[in-house]
Scaffold this active site. Sequence first.
Site: not given
Length: 406
Positions: A160-162
Amino acid sequence: MKNYSSSPRLNNHSASHSTDRNSRKGFWLSVLGLRFSLRDYGFCMATLLLFCLGSLFYQLNGGPPKVLLEIRQYLGESTFVDDHGPPTPRELPFPSQVIYNRVGKCGSRTVVLLLRILAEKHQFNLVSSDIHNKTRLTKHEQVDLMRNISTIPQPFLYTRHVHFLNFTRFRIEQPVYINIIRDPINRFLSNYFFRRFGDWRGEQNHLIRTPQMKDDERYLDINVCIMENYPECSNPRLFYIVPYFCGQHPQCREPGVWAVERAKQNVIENFLLVGILEELEDVLLLLERLLPHYFSDVLTIYKSPAFWKMGNLTGTVKKHMPTIEALQVLYQRMKYEYDFYNFIRDQFHLTKKKIGLKSVSQNSAHEPDFLRELALRTHEPLEEEEEEEEEEDVGQEDANIWLVQP
């Protein structure tokens, strides 16, 4: 007539015959009793031997033999699990918990496509979130996400983009991290033009992604954006890569030495590998060496013509380089990004050296050659979906949104 029944001789003969018959009967009864005793004794000894062997096998393997459980299940409903807990789980590969907190516009779409093929091939659980605009989380959101990740059946890879999540801070087992970054200016240019003009998958796809962007902003010359210090071309918007490794602390979003040093420390302590997109094939080769149960045969898949057919229409359109003067200004604004990028590049080359791979010698990012050769240094990967700008007041995400199976 004589009475033979009363004859003494006859009586003695009858008494002797009766005694012999009784003694013979006692003999056979004693023999029969001895036979039963030996059989019982052997049965007891065999039972004791089986019990000892079973106990030894149980202790050596950390649980009861499978055959005993099957016999117990065959004979009737077993209560062993209720009394002693579940049997020993199957042996998992190490590491069996991997997080790829992918950085936007750094080849993540290429890697995710590869992972979808590899997950089916190697039978690990791939959970890929399609949330692109929620990299910063509140404390409550962090705990919810980490607990949800920890419940995924192992082995798993979550992506995930995190920004970096510190599991140990909340007393949750820390997974292994992997990531890929890119030359900061090249990443910025890719994002700048993709947001405005999309790629060759459709002439109007950029209008769908950014419908609220006005024409004045869409067709803004990048040199004007940089030289006149537009928000998109200045800090803190340019401070993009470092927070993915620094973490969720508010100071991680402020360009400075503190955030860079904390990001470096997290890389050393929590990331198995951070590669650079300029050497993507070497990154995949190292991942195959370090995580074979996830990335075995990844290079073969990556180089196959069938895989690259998916990338024919994903190149960013209307992309061009700014002037040297604009690049120099941009570089000065991104000095902390380059400090971190150079650190990652050196660490990556050191890992390659340990594995036995040769690294191509490259000039320092501080040299003029860096600016002149910038357009040729980075191989363009498959473009990922646009990453929207985050809003500071975004509400708490739905607890189930993040769990999006590919």
